[in-house]
Design a protein around this motif. Sequence first.
Motif, mmCIF file in Angstrom:
data_model
loop_
_atom_site.group_PDB
_atom_site.id
_atom_site.type_symbol
_atom_site.label_atom_id
_atom_site.label_comp_id
_atom_site.label_asym_id
_atom_site.label_seq_id
_atom_site.Cartn_x
_atom_site.Cartn_y
_atom_site.Cartn_z
ATOM 1 N N ALA A 43 0.885 -1.237 -0.220
ATOM 2 C CA ALA A 43 0.142 0.066 0.129
ATOM 3 C C ALA A 43 0.915 1.156 -0.106
ATOM 4 C CB ALA A 43 -0.972 -0.100 1.023
ATOM 5 N N VAL A 44 0.001 2.827 -0.125
ATOM 6 C CA VAL A 44 0.229 3.789 -0.047
ATOM 7 C C VAL A 44 0.831 4.268 1.366
ATOM 8 C CG1 VAL A 44 0.431 6.329 -0.417
ATOM 9 C CG2 VAL A 44 0.024 4.788 -2.200
ATOM 10 N N THR A 45 1.689 4.965 2.216
ATOM 11 C CA THR A 45 2.310 5.118 3.460
ATOM 12 C C THR A 45 2.055 6.758 2.793
ATOM 13 O OG1 THR A 45 2.928 3.159 3.240
ATOM 14 C CG2 THR A 45 3.255 5.485 5.653
ATOM 15 N N LEU A 46 1.462 7.572 3.223
ATOM 16 C CA LEU A 46 1.167 9.266 2.981
ATOM 17 C C LEU A 46 1.793 9.726 4.164
ATOM 18 C CD1 LEU A 46 -2.902 9.580 2.789
ATOM 19 C CD2 LEU A 46 -0.753 9.559 0.597
ATOM 20 N N THR A 47 3.315 10.684 3.804
ATOM 21 C CA THR A 47 4.101 11.365 4.641
ATOM 22 C C THR A 47 3.952 12.510 4.517
ATOM 23 O OG1 THR A 47 5.244 11.862 2.809
ATOM 24 C CG2 THR A 47 5.965 9.828 3.377
ATOM 25 N N THR A 48 2.923 13.017 4.940
ATOM 26 C CA THR A 48 2.566 14.713 5.030
ATOM 27 C C THR A 48 0.654 15.098 5.619
ATOM 28 O OG1 THR A 48 1.793 15.451 3.775
ATOM 29 C CG2 THR A 48 4.018 16.118 3.490
ATOM 30 N N PRO A 49 0.692 15.886 6.345
ATOM 31 C CA PRO A 49 -0.644 15.843 6.779
ATOM 32 C C PRO A 49 -1.767 15.919 5.348
ATOM 33 C CG PRO A 49 0.584 16.918 8.615
ATOM 34 C CD PRO A 49 1.685 16.586 7.890
ATOM 35 N N LEU A 50 -0.868 17.078 4.859
ATOM 36 C CA LEU A 50 -1.932 17.734 3.706
ATOM 37 C C LEU A 50 -2.099 16.280 2.920
ATOM 38 C CD1 LEU A 50 -2.835 19.844 2.000
ATOM 39 C CD2 LEU A 50 -0.776 20.396 0.902
ATOM 40 N N ALA A 51 -1.015 15.677 2.545
ATOM 41 C CA ALA A 51 -1.404 14.574 1.792
ATOM 42 C C ALA A 51 -2.906 13.514 2.809
ATOM 43 C CB ALA A 51 -0.460 13.635 1.156
ATOM 44 N N HIS A 52 -2.585 13.380 4.302
ATOM 45 C CA HIS A 52 -3.536 11.992 4.734
ATOM 46 C C HIS A 52 -4.808 13.351 4.100
ATOM 47 C CE1 HIS A 52 -1.695 9.247 6.880
ATOM 48 N NE2 HIS A 52 -0.475 10.748 7.338
ATOM 49 N N SER A 53 -4.745 14.791 4.096
ATOM 50 C CA SER A 53 -6.130 15.430 4.511
ATOM 51 C C SER A 53 -6.774 15.046 2.701
ATOM 52 C CB SER A 53 -5.460 16.914 5.031
ATOM 53 O OG SER A 53 -7.130 17.508 4.618
ATOM 54 N N GLU A 54 -5.307 15.346 1.860
ATOM 55 C CA GLU A 54 -6.244 15.113 0.367
ATOM 56 C C GLU A 54 -6.743 13.828 0.157
ATOM 57 O OE1 GLU A 54 -6.262 17.406 -2.156
ATOM 58 O OE2 GLU A 54 -6.142 18.539 -0.230
ATOM 59 N N SER A 55 -5.949 13.179 0.615
ATOM 60 C CA SER A 55 -6.385 11.410 0.022
ATOM 61 C C SER A 55 -7.742 10.916 1.112
ATOM 62 C CB SER A 55 -5.311 10.519 1.226
ATOM 63 O OG SER A 55 -5.806 9.262 0.922
ATOM 64 N N ASN A 56 -8.180 11.761 2.413
ATOM 65 C CA ASN A 56 -9.078 11.204 3.118
ATOM 66 C C ASN A 56 -10.049 12.115 2.575
ATOM 67 O OD1 ASN A 56 -8.081 9.426 5.216
ATOM 68 N ND2 ASN A 56 -7.817 11.601 6.316
ATOM 69 N N ARG A 57 -10.329 13.438 1.935
ATOM 70 C CA ARG A 57 -11.284 14.492 1.439
ATOM 71 C C ARG A 57 -11.558 13.289 -0.089
ATOM 72 N NH1 ARG A 57 -10.048 19.217 2.832
ATOM 73 N NH2 ARG A 57 -7.967 19.233 1.338
ATOM 74 N N ASN A 58 -10.154 12.611 -0.875
ATOM 75 C CA ASN A 58 -10.768 12.009 -2.212
ATOM 76 C C ASN A 58 -11.751 10.287 -2.161
ATOM 77 O OD1 ASN A 58 -10.328 11.437 -5.055
ATOM 78 N ND2 ASN A 58 -8.736 9.598 -4.277
ATOM 79 N N ALA A 59 -11.177 10.203 -1.103
ATOM 80 C CA ALA A 59 -11.908 8.930 -0.846
ATOM 81 C C ALA A 59 -13.196 9.488 0.053
ATOM 82 C CB ALA A 59 -10.763 8.069 0.760
ATOM 83 N N MET A 60 -13.491 9.860 0.171
ATOM 84 C CA MET A 60 -15.224 10.192 1.046
ATOM 85 C C MET A 60 -15.636 10.648 -0.072
ATOM 86 S SD MET A 60 -16.576 13.217 3.236
ATOM 87 C CE MET A 60 -14.988 13.343 4.428
ATOM 88 N N LYS A 61 -15.448 11.685 -1.133
ATOM 89 C CA LYS A 61 -16.160 11.764 -1.857
ATOM 90 C C LYS A 61 -16.015 10.107 -3.254
ATOM 91 C CE LYS A 61 -13.698 13.270 -5.465
ATOM 92 N NZ LYS A 61 -13.171 13.952 -6.860
ATOM 93 N N ILE A 62 -15.443 9.702 -3.452
ATOM 94 C CA ILE A 62 -15.181 8.372 -4.305
ATOM 95 C C ILE A 62 -16.408 6.923 -3.364
ATOM 96 C CG2 ILE A 62 -14.262 6.361 -4.890
ATOM 97 C CD1 ILE A 62 -12.170 8.399 -5.458
ATOM 98 N N ARG A 63 -15.858 7.391 -1.833
ATOM 99 C CA ARG A 63 -16.868 6.438 -1.436
ATOM 100 C C ARG A 63 -18.543 6.993 -1.737
ATOM 101 N NH1 ARG A 63 -14.224 5.715 3.326
ATOM 102 N NH2 ARG A 63 -14.158 7.186 3.039
ATOM 103 N N GLU A 64 -18.506 8.162 -1.651
ATOM 104 C CA GLU A 64 -19.749 8.442 -1.546
ATOM 105 C C GLU A 64 -20.977 8.353 -3.424
ATOM 106 O OE1 GLU A 64 -19.809 12.431 -0.708
ATOM 107 O OE2 GLU A 64 -19.149 12.535 1.074
ATOM 108 N N TYR A 65 -19.789 8.546 -3.891
ATOM 109 C CA TYR A 65 -20.502 8.229 -5.510
ATOM 110 C C TYR A 65 -20.654 6.241 -5.430
ATOM 111 C CZ TYR A 65 -20.921 7.511 -10.426
ATOM 112 O OH TYR A 65 -21.294 7.085 -11.471
#
Length: 119
Positions: free
Chosen positions: A46-68
């Motif tokens: 898997a991917v290991t995110l290395t910055t807080p911004l990367a975590h935030s962007e990843s979570n936002r994207n995952a939420m959008k994809i999960r909703e769809y």
Amino acid sequence: MEFKNEYLGEFYQDEEYEKAQLLWLWYDYHTEVFDRSLWSARDETAVTLTTPLAHSESNRNAMKIREYMYEVARRYNISSSAMHKAKTDGYRNACKMQNRMDTYLALDRLEEFNFINGQ
């Protein structure tokens, strides 16, 4: 449980569960591709995110994809229990992410995901 599955040991799932599995495979692929574009380290698991911004962007994207994904599940009358069962399936959790991505690409070539975009 199906007679064949219970007594003959044959694997059997219905169309609802198969679509739920495809939805989670679609979700895993698209979130992983996005995550790989962020500041991260990765291996075959898997991917290991290395910055807080990367975590935030990843979570936002995952939420959008999960909703769809759940919107598509509702459109095809896929129950939340089937979605949960597919999400927690032992194969999904034991499989390395690169294997899931390769499986997605092979099934995508066979147009198995057309139902997601209503094609």
